[in-house]
Design a protein around this motif. Structure first.
Motif, PDB file in Angstrom:
ATOM      1  N   ALA A  19       0.813  -1.221   0.000  1.00  0.00           N
ATOM      2  CA  ALA A  19       0.000   0.000   0.000  1.00  0.00           C
ATOM      3  C   ALA A  19       0.846   1.270   0.000  1.00  0.00           C
ATOM      4  O   ALA A  19       0.307   2.358  -0.197  1.00  0.00           O
ATOM      5  CB  ALA A  19      -0.922  -0.001   1.232  1.00  0.00           C
ATOM      6  N   SER A  21       3.070   2.541  -2.013  1.00  0.00           N
ATOM      7  CA  SER A  21       3.339   3.303  -3.240  1.00  0.00           C
ATOM      8  C   SER A  21       2.588   2.703  -4.426  1.00  0.00           C
ATOM      9  O   SER A  21       1.965   1.646  -4.305  1.00  0.00           O
ATOM     10  CB  SER A  21       4.848   3.335  -3.534  1.00  0.00           C
ATOM     11  N   ALA A  42       3.058  -2.826   4.250  1.00  0.00           N
ATOM     12  CA  ALA A  42       4.276  -2.584   3.450  1.00  0.00           C
ATOM     13  C   ALA A  42       5.430  -2.418   4.429  1.00  0.00           C
ATOM     14  O   ALA A  42       5.212  -2.358   5.640  1.00  0.00           O
ATOM     15  CB  ALA A  42       4.135  -1.346   2.565  1.00  0.00           C
ATOM     16  N   SER A  44       7.685   0.216   4.335  1.00  0.00           N
ATOM     17  CA  SER A  44       8.073   1.617   4.569  1.00  0.00           C
ATOM     18  C   SER A  44       7.096   2.303   5.519  1.00  0.00           C
ATOM     19  O   SER A  44       5.945   2.580   5.133  1.00  0.00           O
ATOM     20  CB  SER A  44       8.106   2.379   3.248  1.00  0.00           C
ATOM     21  N   ALA A  97       1.416  -6.423  -3.294  1.00  0.00           N
ATOM     22  CA  ALA A  97       2.867  -6.190  -3.137  1.00  0.00           C
ATOM     23  C   ALA A  97       3.633  -7.008  -4.177  1.00  0.00           C
ATOM     24  O   ALA A  97       3.314  -8.172  -4.420  1.00  0.00           O
ATOM     25  CB  ALA A  97       3.324  -6.581  -1.737  1.00  0.00           C
ATOM     26  N   VAL A  99       7.692  -7.300  -6.514  1.00  0.00           N
ATOM     27  CA  VAL A  99       9.029  -6.808  -6.883  1.00  0.00           C
ATOM     28  C   VAL A  99       9.479  -7.527  -8.149  1.00  0.00           C
ATOM     29  O   VAL A  99       8.921  -8.552  -8.530  1.00  0.00           O
ATOM     30  CB  VAL A  99      10.084  -7.063  -5.777  1.00  0.00           C
ATOM     31  N   VAL A 146      -2.923  -9.173  -7.838  1.00  0.00           N
ATOM     32  CA  VAL A 146      -2.343  -8.321  -8.877  1.00  0.00           C
ATOM     33  C   VAL A 146      -1.189  -9.095  -9.534  1.00  0.00           C
ATOM     34  O   VAL A 146      -0.132  -9.296  -8.937  1.00  0.00           O
ATOM     35  CB  VAL A 146      -1.876  -6.960  -8.313  1.00  0.00           C
ATOM     36  N   TYR A 161      10.668 -12.766 -12.715  1.00  0.00           N
ATOM     37  CA  TYR A 161       9.374 -12.098 -12.533  1.00  0.00           C
ATOM     38  C   TYR A 161       8.270 -12.859 -13.280  1.00  0.00           C
ATOM     39  O   TYR A 161       7.187 -13.090 -12.744  1.00  0.00           O
ATOM     40  CB  TYR A 161       9.485 -10.664 -13.041  1.00  0.00           C
ATOM     41  N   LYS A 165       4.785 -14.516 -11.756  1.00  0.00           N
ATOM     42  CA  LYS A 165       3.434 -14.080 -12.147  1.00  0.00           C
ATOM     43  C   LYS A 165       2.678 -15.201 -12.890  1.00  0.00           C
ATOM     44  O   LYS A 165       1.458 -15.269 -12.822  1.00  0.00           O
ATOM     45  CB  LYS A 165       3.508 -12.791 -12.985  1.00  0.00           C
ATOM     46  N   GLY A 192      -0.332  -3.981 -17.595  1.00  0.00           N
ATOM     47  CA  GLY A 192       0.864  -3.802 -18.423  1.00  0.00           C
ATOM     48  C   GLY A 192       1.693  -2.733 -17.743  1.00  0.00           C
ATOM     49  O   GLY A 192       1.477  -2.425 -16.553  1.00  0.00           O
ATOM     50  N   THR A 193       2.622  -2.134 -18.507  1.00  0.00           N
ATOM     51  CA  THR A 193       3.503  -1.136 -17.889  1.00  0.00           C
ATOM     52  C   THR A 193       2.681   0.010 -17.290  1.00  0.00           C
ATOM     53  O   THR A 193       1.812   0.574 -17.946  1.00  0.00           O
ATOM     54  CB  THR A 193       4.496  -0.596 -18.935  1.00  0.00           C
ATOM     55  N   THR A 196       4.732   3.859 -12.081  1.00  0.00           N
ATOM     56  CA  THR A 196       4.982   3.764 -10.640  1.00  0.00           C
ATOM     57  C   THR A 196       6.501   3.743 -10.461  1.00  0.00           C
ATOM     58  O   THR A 196       7.246   3.779 -11.444  1.00  0.00           O
ATOM     59  CB  THR A 196       4.404   2.463 -10.026  1.00  0.00           C
ATOM     60  N   ASN A 197       6.943   3.614  -9.220  1.00  0.00           N
ATOM     61  CA  ASN A 197       8.392   3.514  -8.977  1.00  0.00           C
ATOM     62  C   ASN A 197       8.884   2.071  -9.028  1.00  0.00           C
ATOM     63  O   ASN A 197       9.988   1.762  -8.574  1.00  0.00           O
ATOM     64  CB  ASN A 197       8.740   4.125  -7.610  1.00  0.00           C
ATOM     65  N   HIS A 201      12.608   0.027  -7.954  1.00  0.00           N
ATOM     66  CA  HIS A 201      12.674  -0.879  -6.810  1.00  0.00           C
ATOM     67  C   HIS A 201      13.172  -2.272  -7.191  1.00  0.00           C
ATOM     68  O   HIS A 201      13.013  -3.216  -6.416  1.00  0.00           O
ATOM     69  CB  HIS A 201      11.268  -1.017  -6.169  1.00  0.00           C
TER      70      HIS A 201
HETATM   71  N1  LIG Z   1       4.409  -0.939 -12.529  1.00  0.00           N
HETATM   72  C1  LIG Z   1       4.222  -1.803 -13.493  1.00  0.00           C
HETATM   73  O1  LIG Z   1       4.587  -1.550 -14.672  1.00  0.00           O
HETATM   74  C2  LIG Z   1       3.529  -3.102 -13.226  1.00  0.00           C
HETATM   75  C3  LIG Z   1       3.132  -3.898 -14.324  1.00  0.00           C
HETATM   76  C4  LIG Z   1       2.490  -5.107 -14.102  1.00  0.00           C
HETATM   77  C5  LIG Z   1       2.242  -5.521 -12.805  1.00  0.00           C
HETATM   78  N2  LIG Z   1       2.630  -4.754 -11.746  1.00  0.00           N
HETATM   79  C6  LIG Z   1       2.370  -5.274 -10.390  1.00  0.00           C
HETATM   80  O2  LIG Z   1       1.666  -4.302  -9.637  1.00  0.00           O
HETATM   81  C7  LIG Z   1       1.919  -4.510  -8.250  1.00  0.00           C
HETATM   82  C8  LIG Z   1       2.243  -3.172  -7.600  1.00  0.00           C
HETATM   83  O3  LIG Z   1       3.435  -2.657  -8.162  1.00  0.00           O
HETATM   84  P1  LIG Z   1       3.666  -1.097  -8.411  1.00  0.00           P
HETATM   85  O4  LIG Z   1       3.855  -0.890  -9.858  1.00  0.00           O
HETATM   86  O5  LIG Z   1       2.667  -0.296  -7.694  1.00  0.00           O
HETATM   87  O6  LIG Z   1       5.143  -0.945  -7.775  1.00  0.00           O
HETATM   88  P2  LIG Z   1       5.684  -0.163  -6.497  1.00  0.00           P
HETATM   89  O7  LIG Z   1       5.321   1.275  -6.553  1.00  0.00           O
HETATM   90  O8  LIG Z   1       7.114  -0.542  -6.406  1.00  0.00           O
HETATM   91  O9  LIG Z   1       4.855  -0.818  -5.303  1.00  0.00           O
HETATM   92  C9  LIG Z   1       5.169  -2.081  -4.791  1.00  0.00           C
HETATM   93  C10 LIG Z   1       4.583  -2.190  -3.399  1.00  0.00           C
HETATM   94  O10 LIG Z   1       4.898  -3.489  -2.873  1.00  0.00           O
HETATM   95  C11 LIG Z   1       5.461  -3.318  -1.590  1.00  0.00           C
HETATM   96  N3  LIG Z   1       6.404  -4.398  -1.311  1.00  0.00           N
HETATM   97  C12 LIG Z   1       7.428  -4.842  -2.073  1.00  0.00           C
HETATM   98  N4  LIG Z   1       8.095  -5.820  -1.454  1.00  0.00           N
HETATM   99  C13 LIG Z   1       7.463  -6.005  -0.266  1.00  0.00           C
HETATM  100  C14 LIG Z   1       7.679  -6.881   0.823  1.00  0.00           C
HETATM  101  N5  LIG Z   1       8.676  -7.776   0.812  1.00  0.00           N
HETATM  102  N6  LIG Z   1       6.858  -6.799   1.887  1.00  0.00           N
HETATM  103  C15 LIG Z   1       5.853  -5.881   1.913  1.00  0.00           C
HETATM  104  N7  LIG Z   1       5.586  -5.048   0.903  1.00  0.00           N
HETATM  105  C16 LIG Z   1       6.390  -5.097  -0.169  1.00  0.00           C
HETATM  106  C17 LIG Z   1       6.158  -1.950  -1.642  1.00  0.00           C
HETATM  107  O11 LIG Z   1       6.269  -1.400  -0.346  1.00  0.00           O
HETATM  108  P3  LIG Z   1       7.611  -1.283   0.519  1.00  0.00           P
HETATM  109  O12 LIG Z   1       8.743  -1.109  -0.426  1.00  0.00           O
HETATM  110  O13 LIG Z   1       7.307  -0.134   1.413  1.00  0.00           O
HETATM  111  O14 LIG Z   1       7.668  -2.583   1.274  1.00  0.00           O
HETATM  112  C18 LIG Z   1       5.145  -1.153  -2.441  1.00  0.00           C
HETATM  113  O15 LIG Z   1       4.123  -0.670  -1.606  1.00  0.00           O
HETATM  114  C19 LIG Z   1       3.068  -5.526  -8.171  1.00  0.00           C
HETATM  115  O16 LIG Z   1       2.548  -6.807  -7.855  1.00  0.00           O
HETATM  116  C20 LIG Z   1       3.627  -5.546  -9.589  1.00  0.00           C
HETATM  117  O17 LIG Z   1       4.201  -6.806  -9.921  1.00  0.00           O
HETATM  118  C21 LIG Z   1       3.273  -3.558 -11.926  1.00  0.00           C
END
Ligand SMILES: NC(=O)c1ccc[n+]([C@@H]2O[C@H](COP(=O)([O-])OP(=O)(O)OC[C@H]3O[C@@H](n4cnc5c(N)ncnc54)[C@H](OP(=O)(O)O)[C@@H]3O)[C@@H](O)[C@H]2O)c1
Length: 265
Positions: A19, A21, A42, A44, A97, A99, A146, A161, A165, A192-193, A196-197, A201
């Motif tokens: 939650a 970010s 999360a 942080s 959540a 990575v 997700v 990754y 998934k 898809g893309t 976000t950050n 990460h």
């Molecule tokens: N951005 C994209 O392009 C994209 C595309 C397809 C799917 N997704 C999926 O969307 C979801 C959210 O990603 P996002 O894009 O929003 O990225 P993000 O901004 O990096 O957010 C990831 C979140 O996961 C938390 N997290 C990571 N490792 C964790 C751990 N070990 N324990 C607890 N919390 C953890 C992070 O919080 P802390 O670092 O504070 O722990 C953060 O709140 C992910 O499942 C990702 O695979 C993203």
């Protein structure tokens, strides 16, 4: 009996991972005005605390941060016992959540692979296992996983990754009918893309991505589509049309997609 009308978010009890970010944060911001009660997980602390304040100002019934690593069984147990203690049941579990890492499989290591599987897959399965009794007692309950477009089509330089998934998608499909018997819905989201950050990460980065920066959609837009899908009782959504196009192309012309991908290996 199968429910058919819209699912309501008003006053619902929601457990949301990731939650602090990106997509998770935007989901929380859009769920709060429904008066929902949220438990936010999360690692942080400061962003979670700040988010909790924002959610209360937006009308959330409550907003409780749980700071911890979701791969740690103690964090999962703490989240579940807080749900049990405060609410006694759970209406919505959002496993968000996640990575990633970039680089060829041969240049990465076992630790990276296992870490990604721990966060993106095992943390979801084991949090869900703990949450099931509370969801069974919930009101019109649903699990949202997700995933990613990369859970439908493997891409080079993303093997760890993709594996995580794909596992999440297979597991989601397998348990959906099991959960239906308990009146629990399951929505698989395959973004898809997204802006976000996430890419800042990465837990390991071996060289640059061969396709450079992809066109991304805002995370608020992804969150909006997820909320609509929850309300409409959808089983699967693909929030980014470019990603969805890749999934469709791969379904009907897999050899063509293989040929395109082989240029990037
Ligand atoms: N951005 C994209 O392009 C994209 C595309 C397809 C799917 N997704 C999926 O969307 C979801 C959210 O990603 P996002 O894009 O929003 O990225 P993000 O901004 O990096 O957010 C990831 C979140 O996961 C938390 N997290 C990571 N490792 C964790 C751990 N070990 N324990 C607890 N919390 C953890 C992070 O919080 P802390 O670092 O504070 O722990 C953060 O709140 C992910 O499942 C990702 O695979 C993203």
């Amino acid at each position: 009996m199968m429910k058919t009308g819209p699912r309501f978010l008003k006053d619902r009890c929601v457990l949301l991972t990731g939650a602090s970010s990106g997509i998770g944060r935007d989901l929380a911001l859009q769920i709060a005005p429904h008066g929902a009660r949220l438990l936010l997980v999360a690692r942080s602390q400061q962003p979670l605390n700040q988010l909790a304040e924002e959610l209360l100002a937006l009308g959330a019934g409550s907003a409780i941060p749980i700071v911890g690593d979701i791969t740690d069984p103690a964090t999962r147990a703490a989240a579940i016992s807080r749900v049990q203690q405060d609410w006694g049941n759970l209406d919505l579990l959002i496993n968000n959540a996640g990575v990633s890492a970039h680089g060829r499989f041969a240049d990465n290591d076992e630790q990276t692979l296992r870490k990604i599987l721990e966060v993106n897959f095992f943390a979801c399965t084991e949090l869900t296992r703990l949450a099931l009794p509370l969801l069974t007692a919930g009101r019109d309950p649903m699990i949202v996983n997700v995933g990613s477009i990369l859970g439908h089509r493997g891409l080079p330089h993303n093997s760890e990754y993709c594996a995580s998934k794909f596992a999440l998608r297979g597991w989601s499909e397998a348990i959906r009918p099991e959960l239906a018997r308990k009146q629990i819905d399951l929505l698989l989201v395959s973004p898809g893309t997204t802006e976000t950050n996430f890419f800042d990460h990465l837990i390991s980065k071996q060289g640059n991505s061969p396709w450079g920066k992809q066109k991304a959609i805002p995370s608020a837009q992804v969150a909006q589509q997820i909320i609509r899908a929850i309300q409409k009782r959808r089983h699967e959504i693909y929030p980014n049309w470019r990603g969805h196009a890749l999934v469709l192309l791969n379904r009907f012309c897999p050899r063509l997609v293989d040929a395109i991908m082989s240029r990037y290996g």
